[in-house]
Design an enzyme around this catalytic site. Structure first.
Site, PDB file in Angstrom:
ATOM      1  N   SER A 125      10.204  -0.684   3.230  1.00  0.00           N
ATOM      2  CA  SER A 125       9.601  -2.268   3.336  1.00  0.00           C
ATOM      3  C   SER A 125      10.806  -2.722   3.629  1.00  0.00           C
ATOM      4  O   SER A 125      11.330  -2.947   4.874  1.00  0.00           O
ATOM      5  CB  SER A 125       8.994  -2.295   2.093  1.00  0.00           C
ATOM      6  OG  SER A 125       8.216  -2.799   2.191  1.00  0.00           O
TER       7      SER A 125
ATOM      8  N   LYS B 175      13.168  -2.887   7.179  1.00  0.00           N
ATOM      9  CA  LYS B 175      13.524  -4.224   8.054  1.00  0.00           C
ATOM     10  C   LYS B 175      14.158  -4.282   8.281  1.00  0.00           C
ATOM     11  O   LYS B 175      15.387  -4.173   8.914  1.00  0.00           O
ATOM     12  CB  LYS B 175      12.772  -5.481   7.529  1.00  0.00           C
ATOM     13  CG  LYS B 175      11.520  -5.779   7.352  1.00  0.00           C
ATOM     14  CD  LYS B 175      11.149  -6.983   6.555  1.00  0.00           C
ATOM     15  CE  LYS B 175       9.908  -6.797   5.559  1.00  0.00           C
ATOM     16  NZ  LYS B 175       8.121  -5.995   6.315  1.00  0.00           N
TER      17      LYS B 175
ATOM     18  N   TRP C 250      -1.603  -3.371   5.714  1.00  0.00           N
ATOM     19  CA  TRP C 250      -0.803  -4.156   5.659  1.00  0.00           C
ATOM     20  C   TRP C 250       0.729  -3.927   6.686  1.00  0.00           C
ATOM     21  O   TRP C 250       0.927  -5.523   7.501  1.00  0.00           O
ATOM     22  CB  TRP C 250      -0.321  -4.107   4.692  1.00  0.00           C
ATOM     23  CG  TRP C 250       0.410  -5.942   3.890  1.00  0.00           C
ATOM     24  CD1 TRP C 250       1.473  -6.029   3.647  1.00  0.00           C
ATOM     25  CD2 TRP C 250       0.017  -6.975   4.415  1.00  0.00           C
ATOM     26  NE1 TRP C 250       1.683  -7.866   3.313  1.00  0.00           N
ATOM     27  CE2 TRP C 250       0.532  -7.773   3.564  1.00  0.00           C
ATOM     28  CE3 TRP C 250      -1.449  -7.621   5.000  1.00  0.00           C
ATOM     29  CZ2 TRP C 250       0.497  -9.335   3.716  1.00  0.00           C
ATOM     30  CZ3 TRP C 250      -1.459  -8.825   4.774  1.00  0.00           C
ATOM     31  CH2 TRP C 250      -1.158  -9.487   4.207  1.00  0.00           C
TER      32      TRP C 250
ATOM     33  N   HIS D 155       1.556   3.146   1.339  1.00  0.00           N
ATOM     34  CA  HIS D 155       3.529   2.168   0.659  1.00  0.00           C
ATOM     35  C   HIS D 155       4.113   2.707   0.076  1.00  0.00           C
ATOM     36  O   HIS D 155       4.075   2.074  -1.746  1.00  0.00           O
ATOM     37  CB  HIS D 155       2.709   0.799   0.186  1.00  0.00           C
ATOM     38  CG  HIS D 155       4.396   0.018   0.566  1.00  0.00           C
ATOM     39  ND1 HIS D 155       4.695  -0.070   1.803  1.00  0.00           N
ATOM     40  CD2 HIS D 155       4.780  -0.399   0.469  1.00  0.00           C
ATOM     41  CE1 HIS D 155       5.450  -1.104   2.763  1.00  0.00           C
ATOM     42  NE2 HIS D 155       5.625  -1.769   1.674  1.00  0.00           N
TER      43      HIS D 155
HETATM   44  C1  GTR Z   1       4.754  -6.137   1.298  1.00  0.00           C
HETATM   45  C2  GTR Z   1       5.640  -7.181   2.434  1.00  0.00           C
HETATM   46  C3  GTR Z   1       5.752  -6.383   3.435  1.00  0.00           C
HETATM   47  C4  GTR Z   1       6.847  -5.685   2.739  1.00  0.00           C
HETATM   48  C5  GTR Z   1       6.867  -4.551   1.370  1.00  0.00           C
HETATM   49  C6  GTR Z   1       8.018  -4.636   0.139  1.00  0.00           C
HETATM   50  O1  GTR Z   1       4.505  -7.323   0.632  1.00  0.00           O
HETATM   51  O2  GTR Z   1       3.980  -8.027   2.723  1.00  0.00           O
HETATM   52  O3  GTR Z   1       6.683  -6.919   4.395  1.00  0.00           O
HETATM   53  O4  GTR Z   1       8.688  -5.841   3.010  1.00  0.00           O
HETATM   54  O5  GTR Z   1       6.255  -5.967   0.522  1.00  0.00           O
HETATM   55  O6  GTR Z   1       9.256  -5.163   0.401  1.00  0.00           O
HETATM   56  O7  GTR Z   1       8.155  -3.263  -0.728  1.00  0.00           O
END
Ligand code: GTR
Length: 409
Positions: free
Chosen positions: A240, A244, A333, A384
């Site tokens: 996440s 990045k 997302w 996620h």
């Molecule tokens: C989300 C966010 C993402 C992602 C993530 C995380 O809410 O919108 O860009 O990076 O969190 O790091 O868990």
């Protein structure tokens, strides 16, 4: 008109893919309903010339693209923070017989010093005792709580399945990003950026993801001094916001041999120009996490088409080294298909450098990783998260990337 725009039609325009009932799944709206977009061409130099040879990319165009990501997206590290000696590493704990004697634990303290002030961050390193040295390694950028990377292993989280990694003959290190730069809107004064900036932040100054990536490189400096770890065979991995960061770290630091980019979404592997309800946009990410990207990036809120780059070019910066991007079916997302297309559109750079990239423009089935030459991609069931299934896929890619027999122990 954007002065940087050297636009080409999006390779393999999604609208050309036929949708049959048993056909490909898109993990997003029907692609024919997406607003049309055109991607900047990684292989067209700023002066308009076409880059047609590996040298032209490695020696010239690569630097142009990197500079665009520094100035417009992530920000640049100040010279003082990159100077040799800016950070001192000390092993503060060494135990050669942890995990029933199967591993060695080193805990390392890093002290960044500047202008009479300092900041301390830590990393834990586990090495497999019985594997012939030097071994390849995984460096995890941990954006979750410290218990996820418990070096005592009293708490064992699949976010860092150290026993599994060691069992495959890899070393593994992990650090918690908040020790380097707080993951909050107003944490600037308490992080490494304030230590080195010495004044107000310029619009292209490093933002938090850049600070975390800088931390990964400082830990790599240390790993390179450890005779147990194979140079050039360190994978950087993150989930996440950590994903990045892993991609940005590998884009800049050519000593990383593999980047594992998990559910990285907007600002990671996905194509920003794919706009639809239900995915994270540039405006949303800048609003919710203003500290992640530099001030210049805010200009692109609702104006993704004006960006001189898109994130296939971030992936291309890793070439010809390996990159493995992964998505989760339930993570719309992050736009799974956009993450896959980031790889597809980076492939021309891999091809120019002698690889194939993914070697396919079709999304693989759930749970069936696709590995080409230089790039891998998988999508798994579920939400996620960074799971054991993801780690196993990354370990298999590392075996291939680092020339080990599959499943070596
Ligand atoms: C989300 C966010 C993402 C992602 C993530 C995380 O809410 O919108 O860009 O990076 O969190 O790091 O868990």
């Amino acid at each position: 008109m954007n002065p940087f725009a050297r636009l080409v039609p999006a390779v393999m325009a999604p609208a050309m893919i036929t949708i049959a009932s048993a056909g490909p799944r898109f993990y997003a709206p029907d692609p024919t309903n997406l607003p049309a977009y055109r991607l900047p061409d990684p292989l067209k130099a700023a002066d308009g010339s076409a880059v047609t040879a590996a040298d032209g990319w490695m020696k010239s165009r690569r630097a142009e693209v990197l500079e665009l990501f520094r100035s417009q997206v992530f920000g640049r590290v100040p010279p003082a923070a990159a100077a040799p000696g800016a950070v001192r590493a000390e092993v503060v704990e060494l135990n050669a017989a942890v995990l029933d004697g199967t591993a060695t634990l080193k805990r390392v303290r890093f002290t960044a010093a500047h202008g009479g002030k300092s900041l301390v961050f830590t990393a834990s390193l586990l090495l497999p005792n019985h594997a012939p040295k030097p071994v390849p390694a995984f460096l995890l950028i941990c954006n979750r709580g410290a218990t996820n990377i418990d070096p005592t292993r009293a708490v064992r989280s699949d976010f860092w399945p150290a026993e599994e990694i060691l069992g495959r003959g890899y070393a593994t290190a992990a650090y918690q990003v908040g020790e380097i730069d707080p993951d909050t809107k107003d944490g600037y004064a308490d992080g490494v950026r304030a230590l080195f900036d010495g004044g107000a932040q310029a619009p292209d100054a490093w933002a938090t993801l850049s600070a975390w990536a800088w931390g990964a490189s400082r830990i790599l400096d240390f790993l390179e001094t450890d005779p147990g770890i194979a140079k050039g065979k360190v994978a950087v991995i993150g989930h996440s916001r950590g994903g990045k960061t892993a991609l940005w770290a590998a884009a800049q630091d050519e000593r990383f041999g593999l980047a594992c980019v998990n559910n990285s979404g907007c600002g990671g592997a996905n194509i920003l120009r794919r706009r639809f309800e239900g995915r994270e946009s540039v405006a949303r990410i800048n609003k919710n996490f203003p500290h992640w990207f530099n001030a210049n990036f805010k200009k692109y809120d609702n104006r993704e088409d004006d960006l001189p780059v898109d994130h296939h070019m971030l992936i291309a910066l890793v070439a010809p080294r390996w990159v493995h991007v992964a998505s989760a079916e339930g993570d719309l997302w992050a736009d799974p298909r956009g993450e896959f297309l980031g790889c597809v559109h980076a492939a021309p750079v891999y091809e120019l450098l002698g690889g194939t990239g993914l070697g396919s423009a079709e999304m693989p089935a759930i749970g069936a990783p696709l590995r080409g030459d230089g790039m891998a991609y998988h999508i798994r069931e579920g939400k996620h998260n960074l799971t054991l299934e993801d780690w196993r896929a990354y370990l298999d890619t590392a075996d291939k990337a680092f020339g080990r027999a599959p499943g070596t122990r």
